[in-house]
Design a protein around this motif. Sequence first.
Motif, PDB file in Angstrom:
ATOM      1  N   ASP A  28       0.852  -1.186   0.000  1.00 39.84           N
ATOM      2  CA  ASP A  28       0.000   0.000   0.000  1.00 39.84           C
ATOM      3  C   ASP A  28       0.892   1.241   0.000  1.00 39.84           C
ATOM      4  O   ASP A  28       1.448   1.622   1.026  1.00 39.84           O
ATOM      5  CB  ASP A  28      -0.906  -0.018   1.236  1.00 39.84           C
ATOM      6  CG  ASP A  28      -1.894   1.124   1.271  1.00 39.84           C
ATOM      7  OD1 ASP A  28      -1.879   1.978   0.362  1.00 39.84           O
ATOM      8  OD2 ASP A  28      -2.693   1.167   2.229  1.00 39.84           O
ATOM      9  N   PHE A  29       1.031   1.861  -1.165  1.00 37.60           N
ATOM     10  CA  PHE A  29       1.880   3.044  -1.280  1.00 37.60           C
ATOM     11  C   PHE A  29       1.353   4.218  -0.458  1.00 37.60           C
ATOM     12  O   PHE A  29       2.119   5.095  -0.074  1.00 37.60           O
ATOM     13  CB  PHE A  29       2.035   3.453  -2.750  1.00 37.60           C
ATOM     14  CG  PHE A  29       2.980   2.566  -3.503  1.00 37.60           C
ATOM     15  CD1 PHE A  29       4.348   2.786  -3.445  1.00 37.60           C
ATOM     16  CD2 PHE A  29       2.504   1.511  -4.263  1.00 37.60           C
ATOM     17  CE1 PHE A  29       5.231   1.962  -4.125  1.00 37.60           C
ATOM     18  CE2 PHE A  29       3.373   0.686  -4.956  1.00 37.60           C
ATOM     19  CZ  PHE A  29       4.744   0.906  -4.890  1.00 37.60           C
ATOM     20  N   ASP A  30       0.058   4.231  -0.184  1.00 37.30           N
ATOM     21  CA  ASP A  30      -0.525   5.317   0.607  1.00 37.30           C
ATOM     22  C   ASP A  30      -0.314   5.129   2.102  1.00 37.30           C
ATOM     23  O   ASP A  30      -0.462   6.072   2.872  1.00 37.30           O
ATOM     24  CB  ASP A  30      -2.027   5.434   0.313  1.00 37.30           C
ATOM     25  CG  ASP A  30      -2.300   5.826  -1.132  1.00 37.30           C
ATOM     26  OD1 ASP A  30      -1.463   6.560  -1.712  1.00 37.30           O
ATOM     27  OD2 ASP A  30      -3.312   5.382  -1.682  1.00 37.30           O
ATOM     28  N   ASN A  31       0.003   3.905   2.498  1.00 35.49           N
ATOM     29  CA  ASN A  31       0.159   3.615   3.925  1.00 35.49           C
ATOM     30  C   ASN A  31       1.406   2.736   4.131  1.00 35.49           C
ATOM     31  O   ASN A  31       1.333   1.660   4.708  1.00 35.49           O
ATOM     32  CB  ASN A  31      -1.103   2.913   4.436  1.00 35.49           C
ATOM     33  CG  ASN A  31      -1.256   3.052   5.926  1.00 35.49           C
ATOM     34  OD1 ASN A  31      -0.417   3.647   6.602  1.00 35.49           O
ATOM     35  ND2 ASN A  31      -2.318   2.488   6.448  1.00 35.49           N
ATOM     36  N   GLN A  32       2.538   3.220   3.660  1.00 43.60           N
ATOM     37  CA  GLN A  32       3.769   2.443   3.673  1.00 43.60           C
ATOM     38  C   GLN A  32       4.251   2.092   5.077  1.00 43.60           C
ATOM     39  O   GLN A  32       4.801   1.007   5.294  1.00 43.60           O
ATOM     40  CB  GLN A  32       4.873   3.197   2.929  1.00 43.60           C
ATOM     41  CG  GLN A  32       4.644   3.299   1.448  1.00 43.60           C
ATOM     42  CD  GLN A  32       5.796   3.968   0.737  1.00 43.60           C
ATOM     43  OE1 GLN A  32       6.897   4.039   1.261  1.00 43.60           O
ATOM     44  NE2 GLN A  32       5.535   4.466  -0.459  1.00 43.60           N
ATOM     45  N   ASP A  33       4.067   2.995   6.028  1.00 44.09           N
ATOM     46  CA  ASP A  33       4.560   2.734   7.386  1.00 44.09           C
ATOM     47  C   ASP A  33       3.969   1.456   7.971  1.00 44.09           C
ATOM     48  O   ASP A  33       4.674   0.657   8.586  1.00 44.09           O
ATOM     49  CB  ASP A  33       4.258   3.915   8.318  1.00 44.09           C
ATOM     50  CG  ASP A  33       5.175   5.099   8.065  1.00 44.09           C
ATOM     51  OD1 ASP A  33       6.181   4.927   7.334  1.00 44.09           O
ATOM     52  OD2 ASP A  33       4.895   6.186   8.587  1.00 44.09           O
ATOM     53  N   THR A  35       2.814  -1.121   6.319  1.00 43.57           N
ATOM     54  CA  THR A  35       3.375  -2.265   5.584  1.00 43.57           C
ATOM     55  C   THR A  35       4.769  -2.589   6.089  1.00 43.57           C
ATOM     56  O   THR A  35       5.087  -3.752   6.353  1.00 43.57           O
ATOM     57  CB  THR A  35       3.404  -1.979   4.073  1.00 43.57           C
ATOM     58  OG1 THR A  35       2.073  -1.694   3.635  1.00 43.57           O
ATOM     59  CG2 THR A  35       3.950  -3.157   3.304  1.00 43.57           C
TER      60      THR A  35
END
Length: 143
Positions: A28-33, A35
């Motif tokens: 999820d590039f919008d929620n990288q942290d 991941t």
Amino acid sequence: MIQKILDNHKILKDIYYEKMDKLRETFDFDNQDVTFNKLLEYSNELEKEINNHFALQNRLTNQINKEVDRIVLENMLVRKIMLHMNTKIKQGAIDKDVNIFAFFDEFEEILRAYLKKEEKLFIQELEIATNEAERKKIKEILI
């Protein structure tokens, strides 16, 4: 003879394929942290299970015969490689480096080859290197 070791395969596969590899597929590039935090958590879990897995084998060292010791020590080299690779994955998670997921292919290749070897060749090697009484002792050690 080594059923307990083979049973541990499922745990290793579940951590890698069902958790870590799925993160790569669903990044999820919008929620990288989130991941990367999960990747770090799963890497820690994988490290623990790699150590548990090889600790089972290590229990055979100095217990059966010199040939079994050699076989187990050979596998400990694979443990070292897998832990080193997992450390690289953990560092990628800490650094939040999306490129670390490309490294998964190399890790998967080592994991898959090792587990396949263990399911067949490891058993054959142990059978060749031991007599019936020593095989019984292996079973007792691994219980």
